[in-house]
Motif scaffolding. Structure first.
Motif, mmCIF file in Angstrom:
data_model
loop_
_atom_site.group_PDB
_atom_site.id
_atom_site.type_symbol
_atom_site.label_atom_id
_atom_site.label_comp_id
_atom_site.label_asym_id
_atom_site.label_seq_id
_atom_site.Cartn_x
_atom_site.Cartn_y
_atom_site.Cartn_z
ATOM 1 N N GLU A 137 22.722 -30.322 3.686
ATOM 2 C CA GLU A 137 21.534 -31.024 4.151
ATOM 3 C C GLU A 137 20.249 -30.207 4.023
ATOM 4 O OE1 GLU A 137 24.260 -30.747 6.333
ATOM 5 O OE2 GLU A 137 25.082 -32.669 5.678
ATOM 6 N N SER A 138 20.353 -28.872 4.119
ATOM 7 C CA SER A 138 19.121 -28.077 4.113
ATOM 8 C C SER A 138 19.390 -26.649 3.652
ATOM 9 C CB SER A 138 18.509 -28.053 5.517
ATOM 10 O OG SER A 138 19.419 -27.417 6.398
ATOM 11 N N THR A 139 18.300 -25.958 3.384
ATOM 12 C CA THR A 139 18.354 -24.551 3.007
ATOM 13 C C THR A 139 17.267 -23.814 3.778
ATOM 14 O OG1 THR A 139 19.104 -25.103 0.786
ATOM 15 C CG2 THR A 139 18.187 -22.909 1.088
ATOM 16 N N VAL A 140 17.622 -22.674 4.367
ATOM 17 C CA VAL A 140 16.672 -21.844 5.098
ATOM 18 C C VAL A 140 16.448 -20.586 4.288
ATOM 19 C CG1 VAL A 140 16.247 -20.569 7.235
ATOM 20 C CG2 VAL A 140 17.493 -22.741 7.302
ATOM 21 N N VAL A 141 15.176 -20.283 4.017
ATOM 22 C CA VAL A 141 14.849 -19.078 3.259
ATOM 23 C C VAL A 141 13.907 -18.199 4.072
ATOM 24 C CG1 VAL A 141 15.160 -20.132 0.995
ATOM 25 C CG2 VAL A 141 12.919 -20.187 2.056
ATOM 26 N N ALA A 142 13.913 -16.917 3.761
ATOM 27 C CA ALA A 142 13.012 -15.963 4.408
ATOM 28 C C ALA A 142 12.146 -15.329 3.332
ATOM 29 C CB ALA A 142 13.802 -14.891 5.147
ATOM 30 N N GLU A 143 10.884 -15.112 3.666
ATOM 31 C CA GLU A 143 9.958 -14.488 2.733
ATOM 32 C C GLU A 143 9.703 -13.058 3.173
ATOM 33 O OE1 GLU A 143 5.462 -15.002 0.929
ATOM 34 O OE2 GLU A 143 6.134 -16.340 2.498
ATOM 35 N N TYR A 144 9.770 -12.146 2.228
ATOM 36 C CA TYR A 144 9.516 -10.739 2.504
ATOM 37 C C TYR A 144 8.364 -10.273 1.636
ATOM 38 C CZ TYR A 144 10.018 -5.691 2.333
ATOM 39 O OH TYR A 144 9.779 -4.348 2.384
ATOM 40 N N GLU A 145 7.329 -9.745 2.273
ATOM 41 C CA GLU A 145 6.198 -9.181 1.547
ATOM 42 C C GLU A 145 6.152 -7.688 1.840
ATOM 43 O OE1 GLU A 145 2.474 -11.169 1.990
ATOM 44 O OE2 GLU A 145 3.442 -13.133 2.117
ATOM 45 N N PRO A 146 6.469 -6.860 0.874
ATOM 46 C CA PRO A 146 6.466 -5.414 1.117
ATOM 47 C C PRO A 146 5.070 -4.902 1.438
ATOM 48 C CG PRO A 146 6.802 -5.873 -1.214
ATOM 49 C CD PRO A 146 6.799 -7.192 -0.497
ATOM 50 N N GLN A 147 5.007 -3.895 2.296
ATOM 51 C CA GLN A 147 3.731 -3.295 2.648
ATOM 52 C C GLN A 147 3.271 -2.406 1.495
ATOM 53 O OE1 GLN A 147 4.301 -1.158 6.273
ATOM 54 N NE2 GLN A 147 4.454 -2.991 7.511
ATOM 55 N N THR A 148 2.004 -2.530 1.155
ATOM 56 C CA THR A 148 1.481 -1.720 0.061
ATOM 57 C C THR A 148 0.988 -0.374 0.561
ATOM 58 O OG1 THR A 148 -0.671 -2.779 0.327
ATOM 59 C CG2 THR A 148 0.821 -3.741 -1.290
ATOM 60 N N LYS A 149 0.746 -0.276 1.862
ATOM 61 C CA LYS A 149 0.224 0.958 2.443
ATOM 62 C C LYS A 149 1.377 1.798 2.977
ATOM 63 C CE LYS A 149 -2.598 2.587 6.260
ATOM 64 N NZ LYS A 149 -3.242 2.219 7.496
ATOM 65 N N ARG A 150 1.404 3.056 2.614
ATOM 66 C CA ARG A 150 2.405 3.986 3.126
ATOM 67 C C ARG A 150 1.718 4.948 4.081
ATOM 68 N NH1 ARG A 150 7.372 4.811 -0.158
ATOM 69 N NH2 ARG A 150 7.534 6.597 1.224
ATOM 70 N N SER A 151 2.424 5.296 5.109
ATOM 71 C CA SER A 151 1.879 6.219 6.087
ATOM 72 C C SER A 151 2.030 7.655 5.602
ATOM 73 C CB SER A 151 2.610 6.051 7.415
ATOM 74 O OG SER A 151 2.166 7.017 8.320
ATOM 75 N N ASP A 152 1.006 8.457 5.814
ATOM 76 C CA ASP A 152 1.065 9.872 5.469
ATOM 77 C C ASP A 152 1.482 10.707 6.672
ATOM 78 O OD1 ASP A 152 0.242 9.303 2.898
ATOM 79 O OD2 ASP A 152 -1.875 9.605 3.361
ATOM 80 N N ALA A 153 1.608 10.071 7.830
ATOM 81 C CA ALA A 153 1.949 10.789 9.054
ATOM 82 C C ALA A 153 3.366 10.419 9.487
ATOM 83 C CB ALA A 153 0.964 10.425 10.158
ATOM 84 N N TYR A 154 3.955 11.301 10.254
ATOM 85 C CA TYR A 154 5.284 11.050 10.787
ATOM 86 C C TYR A 154 5.177 10.633 12.242
ATOM 87 C CZ TYR A 154 7.193 13.072 6.577
ATOM 88 O OH TYR A 154 7.518 13.310 5.268
ATOM 89 N N GLN A 155 6.165 9.860 12.705
ATOM 90 C CA GLN A 155 6.190 9.335 14.054
ATOM 91 C C GLN A 155 7.332 10.030 14.801
ATOM 92 O OE1 GLN A 155 7.312 5.181 14.182
ATOM 93 N NE2 GLN A 155 5.976 4.808 15.925
ATOM 94 N N SER A 156 7.073 10.466 16.004
ATOM 95 C CA SER A 156 8.122 11.111 16.782
ATOM 96 C C SER A 156 9.178 10.075 17.178
ATOM 97 C CB SER A 156 7.547 11.755 18.045
ATOM 98 O OG SER A 156 7.152 10.753 18.970
ATOM 99 N N GLU A 157 10.361 10.551 17.536
ATOM 100 C CA GLU A 157 11.424 9.654 17.941
ATOM 101 C C GLU A 157 11.042 8.889 19.209
ATOM 102 O OE1 GLU A 157 16.167 9.721 19.152
ATOM 103 O OE2 GLU A 157 15.234 11.511 18.325
#
Length: 54
Positions: free
Chosen positions: A12-32
């Motif tokens: 009866e139907s189809t469910v799809v998900a859209e994924y848009e990758p982020q173009t910006k990368r972080s230069d910093a690290y995040q603590s746990e």
């Protein structure tokens, strides 16, 4: 560029998900601790409740 993935498909139907990758990368690290706090906040925004275990 968008990528579509089939999540569920029936006769009866189809469910799809859209994924848009982020173009910006972080230069910093995040603590746990910061990562955990952000994750807990995100779950709270989705309706989950924080339970303190003694």
């Amino acid at each position: 560029m968008s990528t579509y993935n089939i999540v569920l498909s029936t006769n009866e139907s189809t469910v799809v998900a859209e994924y848009e990758p982020q173009t910006k990368r972080s230069d910093a690290y995040q603590s746990e601790g910061a990562l955990e706090a952000a994750f807990i906040k995100m779950l709270g925004e989705q309706g989950y409740e924080y339970v303190t275990i003694h």
